[in-house]
Design an enzyme around this catalytic site. Structure first.
Site, PDB file in Angstrom:
ATOM      1  N   GLY A 198      -5.651   0.928  -9.019  1.00  0.00           N
ATOM      2  CA  GLY A 198      -5.229   0.608  -7.478  1.00  0.00           C
ATOM      3  C   GLY A 198      -5.671   1.768  -6.530  1.00  0.00           C
ATOM      4  CD  GLU A 199      -2.048   4.580  -5.785  1.00  0.00           C
ATOM      5  OE1 GLU A 199      -2.379   5.045  -4.713  1.00  0.00           O
ATOM      6  OE2 GLU A 199      -1.028   4.046  -6.110  1.00  0.00           O
ATOM      7  CG  ASN A 259      -7.707 -11.071 -15.489  1.00  0.00           C
ATOM      8  OD1 ASN A 259      -8.200 -11.635 -16.509  1.00  0.00           O
ATOM      9  ND2 ASN A 259      -7.734 -11.411 -14.273  1.00  0.00           N
ATOM     10  CE  LYS A 300     -11.835 -15.283 -10.098  1.00  0.00           C
ATOM     11  NZ  LYS A 300     -11.609 -16.798 -10.686  1.00  0.00           N
ATOM     12  N   GLY A 331      -4.798   3.653 -14.415  1.00  0.00           N
ATOM     13  CA  GLY A 331      -4.698   2.917 -13.296  1.00  0.00           C
ATOM     14  C   GLY A 331      -6.052   2.916 -12.551  1.00  0.00           C
ATOM     15  CB  ILE A 371     -11.811  -3.984 -17.303  1.00  0.00           C
ATOM     16  CG1 ILE A 371     -12.362  -2.723 -16.401  1.00  0.00           C
ATOM     17  CG2 ILE A 371     -11.489  -5.034 -16.141  1.00  0.00           C
ATOM     18  CD1 ILE A 371     -11.651  -2.046 -15.566  1.00  0.00           C
ATOM     19  CD  GLN A 408      -5.735  -3.158  -8.239  1.00  0.00           C
ATOM     20  OE1 GLN A 408      -4.986  -2.461  -7.577  1.00  0.00           O
ATOM     21  NE2 GLN A 408      -5.361  -3.274  -9.633  1.00  0.00           N
ATOM     22  CG  PHE A 410      -1.705  -1.279   1.365  1.00  0.00           C
ATOM     23  CD1 PHE A 410      -2.652  -1.678   0.496  1.00  0.00           C
ATOM     24  CD2 PHE A 410      -1.412  -2.183   2.403  1.00  0.00           C
ATOM     25  CE1 PHE A 410      -3.274  -2.772   0.690  1.00  0.00           C
ATOM     26  CE2 PHE A 410      -2.058  -3.422   2.585  1.00  0.00           C
ATOM     27  CZ  PHE A 410      -3.085  -3.934   1.687  1.00  0.00           C
TER      28      PHE A 410
HETATM   29 MO1  MOS Z   1       0.936   3.558  -3.951  1.00  0.00          MO
HETATM   30  S1  MOS Z   1       0.575   4.694  -2.205  1.00  0.00           S
HETATM   31  O1  MOS Z   1       1.686   4.639  -5.057  1.00  0.00           O
HETATM   32  O2  MOS Z   1       1.721   2.061  -3.404  1.00  0.00           O
END
Ligand code: MOS
Length: 745
Positions: free
Chosen positions: A711-712, A638, A640, A709, A636, A645, A250
């Site tokens: 993730g964030e 993948n 799943k 992206g 997208i 995420q 993280f």
């Molecule tokens: Mo993220 S805070 O760039 O691992």
């Protein structure tokens, strides 16, 4: 769980390619490598927050069973990349990363002051308890509110010509001052720690004094390689960093931290490989955190809900020795169409260790404030919060005056609202009850900048037609290998089982660390490009094998074969191509990076979250009972793993909103929440069904795969949506996270 959101018609996702090794315990994590002659290290940490060490009594520890060394500033090796030690020691100028075992100065509580190296971990733990450190204390400052007068413009920003963190204003400030409806509010988020389940750990192995291998938990093997090579003045290739599997990070693994340096120094000193595993309590002072931040938002609008101005001021905590900058106030410049917008960003240095990026750094902090304030203004306007946002939708980037590369936020709002059932919402707070509980719903927008870095990938086709794809990228949890396998399989027209993706080793082709949601946009593009290059090699080689390729058709690949055209019934197997040309393998390496489009378009990921909460009117306990999250991140890759995420981001947001708080006892400048008993994170019982939706339209301007992206952005805005839902349920606006029961009753 909710089946509906799993029923994606276009979905033929891959399950995690490394799922089986992870759940069966055969994946090797940093602390698990078997290395002969391994010694074990344990840190001794400071018990004061500022001052200096006057003495270290280590004789008793040195005499304890199995002890190889007690290392401190008194006897640590010189690190060749550091300046020679000064006598007497001087505090380093701001901007100097903390140097472990360098001098007797103490900058924060929990700072490593000594390290015991022994034959077993138990021996090291015991001996570490025998080390006596005495200090000369100085008065420390760790309390944010008591030191706000020391906040200022970061030196880095003062010195830089063009820093995004400079004060910003567009339009006429009078628009805000004279707005028909105005709100002004201050929002606080406390320090929060990443808390991956796997603690940080390292095994450092020196061979022949000039060759270093580290098995280290981090988010960037290439950057760790570079930093260690620089510190020890070695050519890069003499330093190898391995981090194949990572149990969450993280952001905590983006830098090379002091404990890593300590283990590497110790291994050199005792001439044996050294393993160091941080204890959970050491995770609070060793690897950064999301900084304590106070923000003031002033928003104004016309009575009809047209935004007249946004003023966003934010001050974040940093250490006394380094400036950690975040995007805290930046979203307020770009998200809404407001003629007047202004931001100010300040840092407040305290006697703490340096903060770092934590999932959605800056944006998760800033959007909690902005999206809470938008909700407050919508309420003041007696307007539906979603309608208010739609009314101020930015059709182009108001900050940079550029078109968006792609933006489907409106579609996100519509889809999310429909799936959530937003239109039936009663506007009045505290007006709905369910089973004795106050019921509320809230929403928030989400945005996150687009980051793409130059990345290389290598593709190696084997004689049997299988393919190894390599890049020095990382997987801190999202399933990088799975997504990359999917990209490669699609381009090459082979079954995913024929692809093996290798990552997490600094000897692989150069790639950025896993941060800033940049992996799919950067490395995914490199994998796409290298597989395209491999494909065209195969097509050329196949063309030399058969007459059919001379008819001028467009060759295609599928099922691991090359066809002279789409109509061709007879393909040539990849393995036969290599055999015919007497090739043991076929290798291609390519690099992919951004071009001029970076300056022609404004690139962001967008999204929104809809949240339902139940609040117990007697105890003030908040339960998130439903979440609908929707993101526009281009294609997208993948479904799943993407969905996982998004779920993880929402769970992080629930923690941020309701639980996470690194509380400090300011008498000592020490965290008192230094384990999972006191630092609360959501467990399964805290997590409701989370429905995840994507717009899944390629952004053709960002890269060859059309993917941004994820993730964030998954966490950005979640805390705001929850806080807004809590207001709707209770009529109480909590502006200081976490929203614990005491703040509601
Ligand atoms: Mo993220 S805070 O760039 O691992």
């Amino acid at each position: 769980m909710n089946r509906k959101s799993l029923d994606n018609p276009s979905d033929n996702s891959l399950s995690r390619v490394d799922g089986a090794v992870k759940v069966t315990g055969t994946a090797t994590y940093s602390a698990e490598y078997v290395v002969p002659e391994l010694a074990h290290a344990v840190l001794v940490t400071s018990t004061i927050a500022k001052g200096s060490i006057t003495a270290i009594e280590s004789q008793e520890a040195e005499a304890a069973p199995g002890v190889l060394a007690v290392i401190s500033h008194l006897n640590a090796i010189e690190v060749p990349g550091w300046p020679a030690r000064k006598q007497p020691a001087e505090r380093a100028p701001v901007g100097t990363a903390f140097r472990v075992f360098y001098d007797p100065l103490i900058y924060f509580d929990g700072q490593p002051v000594a390290m015991v190296v022994a034959g077993t971990r138990e021996q090291a733990v015991h001996a570490a308890s025998l080390v006596r450190v005495t200090y000369r204390k100085e008065i420390h400052q760790t309390h944010f509110e008591k030191n706000t007068s020391k906040a200022g413009i970061p030196l880095n920003v003062q010195r830089a010509k063009n820093s995004p963190f400079q004060d910003y204003a567009r339009g006429d400030a009078a628009a805000l001052t004279n707005a028909e409806v105005r709100i002004e509010a201050e929002y606080t988020i406390p320090t929060q720690h990443h808390q991956p389940l796997e603690p940080h750990a390292i095994i450092a192995v020196w061979e022949a004094d000039d060759k270093l291998t580290v098995y280290d938990k981090n988010q960037g093997v290439k950057s760790a390689q570079g930093q260690l090579a620089q510190a020890f003045k070695l050519p890069r290739e003499k330093v190898q960093v391995v981090a194949t599997y990572i149990g969450g990070a993280f952001g905590s693994g983006i830098r090379v931290w002091p404990h890593t340096m300590a283990a590497v120094m110790a291994a050199k000193q005792v001439k044996r490989p050294v393993k160091l595993v941080l204890g959970r309590e050491q995770m609070f002072t060793s690897v950064g955190y999301r900084p304590y931040t106070v923000q003031k938002l002033t928003l104004g609008a016309s009575k009809t809900g047209q935004l007249a101005g946004i003023m966003h001021e934010g001050t974040g905590q940093t250490s006394a020795y380094e400036e950690h900058l975040e995007r805290t106030v930046l979203a307020s410049r770009a998200l809404y169409a407001s003629a007047y917008a202004a931001t100010r960003y300040r840092l407040l240095p305290l006697d703490v260790n340096t903060p770092t990026w934590m999932r959605g750094p800056g944006d998760a902090t800033g959007m909690f404030a902005l999206e809470s304030a938008m909700d407050e203004l919508a309420f003041a306007l007696k307007m539906d919060p979603l309608e208010f946002r739609l009314k101020n939708y930015a059709e182009s980037d108001p900050e940079r005056n550029l078109p968006w590369s792609a933006k489907s936020l409106r579609e996100c709002y519509e889809l999310g609202a429909e799936k959530f059932g937003w239109k039936n919402r009663m506007q009045e707070p505290r007006s709905v009850k369910r089973g004795g509980m106050l019921l509320g719903s809230g929403m928030a927008s989400s945005l996150y900048g687009f980051h793409r870095h130059p990345s290389k990938a290598r593709a190696l086709m084997q004689a049997d037609g299988s393919v190894i794809v390599q890049s020095a990228t990382m997987d801190i949890g999202p399933g990088t290998g799975t997504a990359m396998t999917r990209i490669a399989a699609k381009v090459l027209g082979v079954n995913a089982k024929k692809i093996r993706f290798e990552l997490g080793h600094s000897a692989l082709p150069d790639a950025p660390g896993q941060n800033g949601s940049s992996t799919i946009p950067s490395v995914g593009s490199a994998v796409h490009v290298v597989c395209e290059a491999l494909k065209s090699k195969l097509v050329t080689l196949a063309g030399e094998m058969s007459e059919r390729f001379r008819s001028g058709g467009q060759p295609v690949v599928r099922n691991g074969q090359v066809f002279s055209s789409g109509e061709d019934k007879e393909g040539i197997n990849y393995s036969d191509i290599l055999k015919y040309h007497q090739l043991k393998e076929l290798e291609v390496t390519e690099e992919s990076k951004s071009g001029a489009e970076r300056d022609q378009y404004s690139m962001y990921s967008f999204g929104c979250h809809f949240v339902e909460v139940e609040v117990d009117p007697l105890t003030g306990e908040v339960r998130v009972t439903r979440v609908v999250t929707c993101a526009d991140v281009g294609t997208i890759i993948n479904y799943k793993t993407a969905r996982s995420q998004s779920i993880g981001g929402v769970v992080g947001g629930i923690g941020m909103a309701l639980m996470e708080h690194s509380a400090m006892d300011h008498r000592f400048g020490r965290y008192v929440t230094n384990d999972f008993a006191s630092y609360h994170i959501p467990v399964h019982a805290d997590v409701p069904p989370i429905e995840v939706y994507y717009i899944d339209k390629p952004d053709v301007h960002v890269n060859p795969i059309g993917s941004k992206g994820l993730g964030e952005i998954a966490i950005v805005g979640v805390a705001g949506a929850i806080a807004n839902a809590v207001f709707h349920a209770t009529g109480k606006r909590v502006r200081e996270l976490p929203i614990t029961p005491d703040k509601l009753i």
